[in-house]
Design a protein around this motif. Sequence first.
Motif, PDB file in Angstrom:
ATOM      1  N   UNK A 111      13.730  16.152 -30.975  1.00 15.82           N
ATOM      2  CA  UNK A 111      12.622  15.278 -30.580  1.00 15.82           C
ATOM      3  C   UNK A 111      12.485  15.262 -29.056  1.00 15.82           C
ATOM      4  N   UNK A 112      11.302  14.839 -28.591  1.00 14.43           N
ATOM      5  CA  UNK A 112      11.044  14.782 -27.147  1.00 14.43           C
ATOM      6  C   UNK A 112      11.451  13.420 -26.584  1.00 14.43           C
ATOM      7  N   UNK A 113      11.592  13.359 -25.273  1.00 15.72           N
ATOM      8  CA  UNK A 113      12.023  12.100 -24.642  1.00 15.72           C
ATOM      9  C   UNK A 113      10.996  10.991 -24.831  1.00 15.72           C
ATOM     10  N   UNK A 114       9.687  11.354 -24.821  1.00 14.74           N
ATOM     11  CA  UNK A 114       8.678  10.297 -24.975  1.00 14.74           C
ATOM     12  C   UNK A 114       8.800   9.632 -26.348  1.00 14.74           C
ATOM     13  N   UNK A 115       9.316  10.395 -27.366  1.00 14.75           N
ATOM     14  CA  UNK A 115       9.503   9.809 -28.696  1.00 14.75           C
ATOM     15  C   UNK A 115      10.586   8.736 -28.673  1.00 14.75           C
ATOM     16  N   UNK A 116      11.636   8.975 -27.893  1.00 13.15           N
ATOM     17  CA  UNK A 116      12.692   7.960 -27.760  1.00 13.15           C
ATOM     18  C   UNK A 116      12.138   6.694 -27.108  1.00 13.15           C
ATOM     19  N   UNK A 117      11.227   6.885 -26.133  1.00 12.09           N
ATOM     20  CA  UNK A 117      10.580   5.717 -25.498  1.00 12.09           C
ATOM     21  C   UNK A 117       9.703   4.969 -26.509  1.00 12.09           C
ATOM     22  N   UNK A 118       8.999   5.745 -27.361  1.00  7.94           N
ATOM     23  CA  UNK A 118       8.163   5.130 -28.399  1.00  7.94           C
ATOM     24  C   UNK A 118       9.026   4.336 -29.363  1.00  7.94           C
ATOM     25  N   UNK A 119      10.156   4.907 -29.810  1.00 12.33           N
ATOM     26  CA  UNK A 119      11.063   4.213 -30.736  1.00 12.33           C
ATOM     27  C   UNK A 119      11.562   2.907 -30.120  1.00 12.33           C
ATOM     28  N   UNK A 120      11.923   2.993 -28.833  1.00 11.76           N
ATOM     29  CA  UNK A 120      12.458   1.801 -28.146  1.00 11.76           C
ATOM     30  C   UNK A 120      11.397   0.698 -28.089  1.00 11.76           C
ATOM     31  N   UNK A 121      10.150   1.090 -27.764  1.00 10.71           N
ATOM     32  CA  UNK A 121       9.056   0.105 -27.699  1.00 10.71           C
ATOM     33  C   UNK A 121       8.791  -0.494 -29.082  1.00 10.71           C
ATOM     34  N   UNK A 122       8.757   0.354 -30.114  1.00  6.01           N
ATOM     35  CA  UNK A 122       8.488  -0.136 -31.466  1.00  6.01           C
ATOM     36  C   UNK A 122       9.554  -1.125 -31.922  1.00  6.01           C
ATOM     37  N   UNK A 123      10.803  -0.806 -31.623  1.00  4.21           N
ATOM     38  CA  UNK A 123      11.896  -1.702 -32.027  1.00  4.21           C
ATOM     39  C   UNK A 123      11.756  -3.053 -31.338  1.00  4.21           C
ATOM     40  N   UNK A 124      11.417  -3.037 -30.033  1.00  7.17           N
ATOM     41  CA  UNK A 124      11.290  -4.299 -29.285  1.00  7.17           C
ATOM     42  C   UNK A 124      10.036  -5.059 -29.707  1.00  7.17           C
ATOM     43  N   UNK A 125       8.912  -4.352 -29.845  1.00  4.96           N
ATOM     44  CA  UNK A 125       7.638  -5.031 -30.120  1.00  4.96           C
ATOM     45  C   UNK A 125       7.587  -5.574 -31.547  1.00  4.96           C
ATOM     46  N   UNK A 126       8.051  -4.756 -32.522  1.00  4.68           N
ATOM     47  CA  UNK A 126       7.953  -5.162 -33.933  1.00  4.68           C
ATOM     48  C   UNK A 126       9.234  -5.801 -34.465  1.00  4.68           C
ATOM     49  N   UNK A 127      10.162  -6.148 -33.544  1.00  3.97           N
ATOM     50  CA  UNK A 127      11.348  -6.923 -33.872  1.00  3.97           C
ATOM     51  C   UNK A 127      12.194  -6.282 -34.968  1.00  3.97           C
ATOM     52  N   UNK A 128      12.563  -5.020 -34.734  1.00  2.00           N
ATOM     53  CA  UNK A 128      13.473  -4.345 -35.667  1.00  2.00           C
ATOM     54  C   UNK A 128      14.480  -3.577 -34.809  1.00  2.00           C
ATOM     55  N   UNK A 129      15.193  -2.648 -35.377  1.00  2.98           N
ATOM     56  CA  UNK A 129      16.185  -1.892 -34.606  1.00  2.98           C
ATOM     57  C   UNK A 129      15.725  -0.444 -34.437  1.00  2.98           C
ATOM     58  N   UNK A 130      16.267   0.217 -33.435  1.00  5.01           N
ATOM     59  CA  UNK A 130      15.906   1.630 -33.207  1.00  5.01           C
ATOM     60  C   UNK A 130      16.370   2.510 -34.367  1.00  5.01           C
ATOM     61  N   UNK A 131      17.455   2.095 -35.024  1.00  9.74           N
ATOM     62  CA  UNK A 131      17.934   2.834 -36.195  1.00  9.74           C
ATOM     63  C   UNK A 131      16.908   2.801 -37.327  1.00  9.74           C
ATOM     64  N   UNK A 132      16.250   1.640 -37.511  1.00  7.76           N
ATOM     65  CA  UNK A 132      15.212   1.528 -38.553  1.00  7.76           C
ATOM     66  C   UNK A 132      13.998   2.391 -38.204  1.00  7.76           C
ATOM     67  N   UNK A 133      13.659   2.440 -36.904  1.00  7.12           N
ATOM     68  CA  UNK A 133      12.532   3.292 -36.479  1.00  7.12           C
ATOM     69  C   UNK A 133      12.889   4.754 -36.715  1.00  7.12           C
ATOM     70  N   UNK A 134      14.127   5.119 -36.374  1.00  8.56           N
ATOM     71  CA  UNK A 134      14.580   6.504 -36.577  1.00  8.56           C
ATOM     72  C   UNK A 134      14.499   6.878 -38.060  1.00  8.56           C
ATOM     73  N   UNK A 135      14.926   5.948 -38.943  1.00 13.16           N
ATOM     74  CA  UNK A 135      14.907   6.214 -40.393  1.00 13.16           C
ATOM     75  C   UNK A 135      13.484   6.465 -40.880  1.00 13.16           C
TER      76      UNK A 135
END
Length: 813
Positions: A73-97
């Motif tokens: 994956x690209x670095x911007x995807x990791x930034x997207x995962x981090x934002x999604x986890x913070x904004x939608x109140x879940x964990x980065x592991x759940x976003x990765x899954x």
Amino acid sequence: MFAEVIIPLALPKNYTWHIPDEMLDSISIGCRVEVNLGKSKKYAGIVKNIHNQEPLSFEAKDILNVLDPEPVIHRYQLQLWEWMAAYYMCTEGEVMAAALPSHFKLSSETILIYNEEFDDDFSALDNDEFMIAEALQMKHELRLTEVQQILDATHVYPVVNRLIGKKLCFVWESLKQTFNAKKESFVLLSNEYHDEDKLSALLNNWGRAPKQMELLLSYLHLMKTQGEVTKADLLKKASASDAQLKGLVEKDILRIEKRSVERIRYAPKDVTIDFALTPSQAEALGQIQECFATKQVCLLHGITSSGKTHVYIKLIENFIRHGQQVLYMLPEIALTSQIIRRLQKHFGGYIGIYHSKFSQNERVEIWNKVKSGEMKIVLGARSSLFLPYQDLGLIICDEEHDSSYKQQDPAPRYHGRDAAIYMASLTGSKVLLGSATPCLETYYNAKTEKYGLAQLNERFGEVKMPAIEFVDNRTIAHKPGEKVMLSPQLLDEIKASVAKGKQVILFQNRRGYSPYQLCTVCGWIAECRNCDVSLTYHKQSNKLKCHYCGNVYPPVTTCAACGSNKLVQRSFGTEKIEEVLEGELQGLKVSRMDFDSVKNKNAHDVLIQQFEQKKIDVLVGTQMVVKGLDFDNVDLVGILDADGLLHFADFRVNERAFQLMEQVSGRAGRREGQGKVLIQTMNPTHPVLLHVSRHDYTGMYNEEIEKRKQFFYPPYSRVINVHFKHKEREICFQAAHQFAKGMDFLYRKYIVGPAEPVINRVRGMFLMEMLLKLPRDAQMIAKCKEDIQKECANLHNIKQFKKVIVLPDVDAQ
């Protein structure tokens, strides 16, 4: 050196592992690594960060293995995962899954290793143990799946446990690579016969085995027409057997070679735009390009059948001619089949589809093509956001108002449109939102100039908007407590349309045959054992089904409360409408399009093509028929139960009802003449119906936005809906009130509830809800999210509330 690694589990924060010296050169951010968590579980995680800060509170374990030579994956995807986890109140592991295809999330598979120090005395073993011990002694290691095959049983854990206890073997956890390239057998001519003279001599002097001769001639014909010949194609063309082909291989005339092939076949790459935009479409395209010069997001508000897709195609052409990639998002898989045929006509093999109906192997192949930049256009549902775009230039979010863009369960509960806009800010791409009935929040953002706005106000080919007529159900004779299904006026109009060679769409937002069964003696209604909802009768399968948990029950013939057999079916779903129509209008071809009738990968495509080819006269459907489908020959649309759309306990109910009715109305009269829409209702003067009758989106928007302002709902606020679940009603109730009490001090004036939802039990769990309506203040919203998480922790520290599930839903739909 250390690595912060995301693993596909709901862990509150990412763990750190130590990087062994020999892996320093091969490891990089975005790669998958094999890590050990706990005593023996192994996971494939993604490296998020590499640093030299040793963890203070624990000793970091070593990374076991680097699984990829380069990042997946690209670095911007990791930034997207981090934002999604913070904004939608879940964990980065759940976003990765959610983000990665299953084959990238390797599973631990247990392997039994033979203990070489065991004394080889198997006399104390029982029959099952002996069989496994013997196999282990020979092979030295066995997978659990192999143990199951040896014992011809699925439950082998007791036997395995006994063998471990007797120290005959021990367990090793191994990560299982699950993606396999597809192999296919190709048939080639032996090198000797590449010489034409030798080949001619062979054919002219052929002796016996005429079937083999026929097979060889078929091969040569296929070779000439196709260039490459697969074994399957050859045997099919020649109607030959494996043995006949084997005979030619043994004579060294043909040879067979196995090669890796793609699971999905693509058309040749080509751009062919064979249409010109109308003046109004060209003007809208100019407005969009003007907006993109200064703004990242633009809304294209185009009435139904105004030709928004033509504008999209011209925009896509501009971006791919500059070498960039385009993501074309749709809310429903059902929509992809019609759009894909149009886009393939113009862009050939540049385009690929990505959604949940594809197999995991197919998804990995698409993933790799997008990452290499070979696939220029991706058409997909909300999950296509997570693909590794190399150079994304444009995101088109079609039917942006649709609630299907919002993920409900499991986490992350993200909105595809909003996540696309954030991703565009990371990749520098542009976003075009398209709809005939935009979401109120989107239209508000366009009106306040946060987004650009382009408009298409006339239908393609200057076709008129359909005429809307109401059928007042109060004037039609019907039994008390029953709804009018097909009014005499609607039946007459259907007959008239079909007589003219036209087609009809009927919309009813309930699937199945009958939404509930009622006892006429005591009023008992058949309900699901696990959910607080009535069971829907499905006649085709002769079963009662719960549309919330999926449980299936046999049909009920006697009342469970009073024992009476006087049960009647109330209301109606798509299945019943289909049956009644077939009885009332004999000789007509009626088909149904709902969740039950289009379950497999290509079912919706087949049904849509049959309707396009006029093999179906009347199409009955749920919301699937509403969204963006384009049929030339439909001149009548019937909305059978408008009242059912207007009576929901939801602040968006009027907006949603207008969108659904306006969208389904837009399927009528798209090419010639003026289409007609008949709306059956008990309340023809309802304000929303009056807006629909005038196709007046602006009037509906102005009315609704005032109410939203008055009652402090989005777009004037941001909402977080906190759901509580527990198998005991009282505990769920107490937990919700305890939670609200903890939040009360800082957020009293923003809290609504807690209260029971309309359906207060699903899958055996009782439900409570609490709504927070927060001001549009980023700092305050971030602080509130933090406080919600703290309050969750406090709640779970109280013994009786430990098992209460708390689910925050940000921007709840």
